[in-house]
Design a protein around this motif. Structure first.
Motif, PDB file in Angstrom:
ATOM      1  N   ASP A  35      -5.075  12.789  -9.691  1.00  0.00           N
ATOM      2  CA  ASP A  35      -4.805  12.181  -8.388  1.00  0.00           C
ATOM      3  C   ASP A  35      -6.061  12.259  -7.532  1.00  0.00           C
ATOM      4  O   ASP A  35      -7.047  12.894  -7.908  1.00  0.00           O
ATOM      5  N   ARG A  56      -5.050   3.246  -7.413  1.00  0.00           N
ATOM      6  CA  ARG A  56      -3.724   3.740  -7.046  1.00  0.00           C
ATOM      7  C   ARG A  56      -3.437   5.058  -7.746  1.00  0.00           C
ATOM      8  O   ARG A  56      -3.351   5.117  -8.971  1.00  0.00           O
ATOM      9  N   MET A  57      -3.315   6.107  -6.944  1.00  0.00           N
ATOM     10  CA  MET A  57      -3.005   7.432  -7.478  1.00  0.00           C
ATOM     11  C   MET A  57      -2.110   8.159  -6.476  1.00  0.00           C
ATOM     12  O   MET A  57      -2.130   7.849  -5.282  1.00  0.00           O
ATOM     13  N   ASP A  61      -4.851   8.081  -2.666  1.00  0.00           N
ATOM     14  CA  ASP A  61      -5.249   6.977  -3.543  1.00  0.00           C
ATOM     15  C   ASP A  61      -6.762   6.921  -3.705  1.00  0.00           C
ATOM     16  O   ASP A  61      -7.510   7.673  -3.075  1.00  0.00           O
ATOM     17  N   GLU A  86      -5.000  -6.148  -7.125  1.00  0.00           N
ATOM     18  CA  GLU A  86      -5.381  -5.189  -6.094  1.00  0.00           C
ATOM     19  C   GLU A  86      -6.681  -5.551  -5.385  1.00  0.00           C
ATOM     20  O   GLU A  86      -7.224  -4.755  -4.622  1.00  0.00           O
TER      21      GLU A  86
END
Length: 225
Positions: A35, A56-57, A61, A86
């Motif tokens: 992350d 995206r995490m 993010d 994205e």
């Protein structure tokens, strides 16, 4: 050796990217993260040359993580892994100082080439993403594109002839070493020119400077020389 921190919350994606990077002896993945918060922690601990971040995490993010890494570990360049769906986030990431954007579905050779370019001080956009960025810059009704061009030309008017030449080559995607070769300068001199250009244009990184160069028409003028 180019030291890399790799962050993606999907284990299979991390494994795939790591495997691609592992094919090049000049690249070493020194840490992985699942992350954005872990990515920031790893960047602070290992101080890598490049942080490769999924956009995206969880928890934090890739955009927020990239901005924090650039703020706290400024010597680490940030590359964002993205998809076509994205690309609306690209402008935000550019504003936060990201140096590169690569498509997850792109050619593996592009990943390696992009990392090496960014590590060498250049900006790198996946060619397909670059096409969309330029299209977005040129989009809009009325005189929007023309107004941006006028504004960009006014911004670059503070630069010397040599600085304009260097900016045009930055816009064409050349690294410091490539610019030095093209202009018969030592690389340290090119770095000094680039630093001065960023300061005078009041931009955060080479990607933003490259956009100004495109809008001002410098890339077209220089690329054919």
């Amino acid at each position: 050796m180019i030291r890399v921190v790799l962050a993606d919350d999907e284990a299979m994606v991390r494994a795939g990217v790591r495997a691609i990077l592992g094919t090049d002896d000049e690249i070493e993945v020194v840490a992985e993260a699942t992350d954005g918060a872990e990515a920031v922690e790893a960047a602070r601990r290992y101080r890598p040359d490049v942080a490769v971040l999924d956009i995206r995490m969880p928890r934090m993010d890739g955009l927020a993580a990239g901005a924090e890494i650039r703020r706290t570990v400024p010597e680490t360049a940030v590359v964002i892994l993205t998809t076509f769906s994205e690309d609306a986030y690209i402008a935000q990431a550019l504003g936060d100082g990201a140096s590169g954007f690569l498509l997850k579905s792109g050619d593996p050779r592009e990943l390696i080439a992009g990392l090496k370019a960014v590590a060498d001080g250049a900006a790198y956009l996946s060619p397909k993403i670059a096409q969309r960025v330029i299209a977005e810059l040129n989009a809009g009704s009325g005189g929007g594109a023309m107004a941006r061009a006028v504004a960009a030309k006014e911004r670059v008017s503070v630069l010397s002839a040599r600085e304009l030449e260097v900016l045009g080559l930055v816009g064409a995607g050349l690294s410091n070493a490539e610019i030095a070769t093209r202009l018969y300068l030592v690389e340290g001199t090119v770095k000094a020119y680039v630093s001065t250009i960023l300061l005078r244009l009041q931009v955060k990184n080479r990607v933003q400077a490259a956009i100004v160069a495109h809008e001002a028409g410098l890339v077209q003028e220089r690329s054919g020389s």
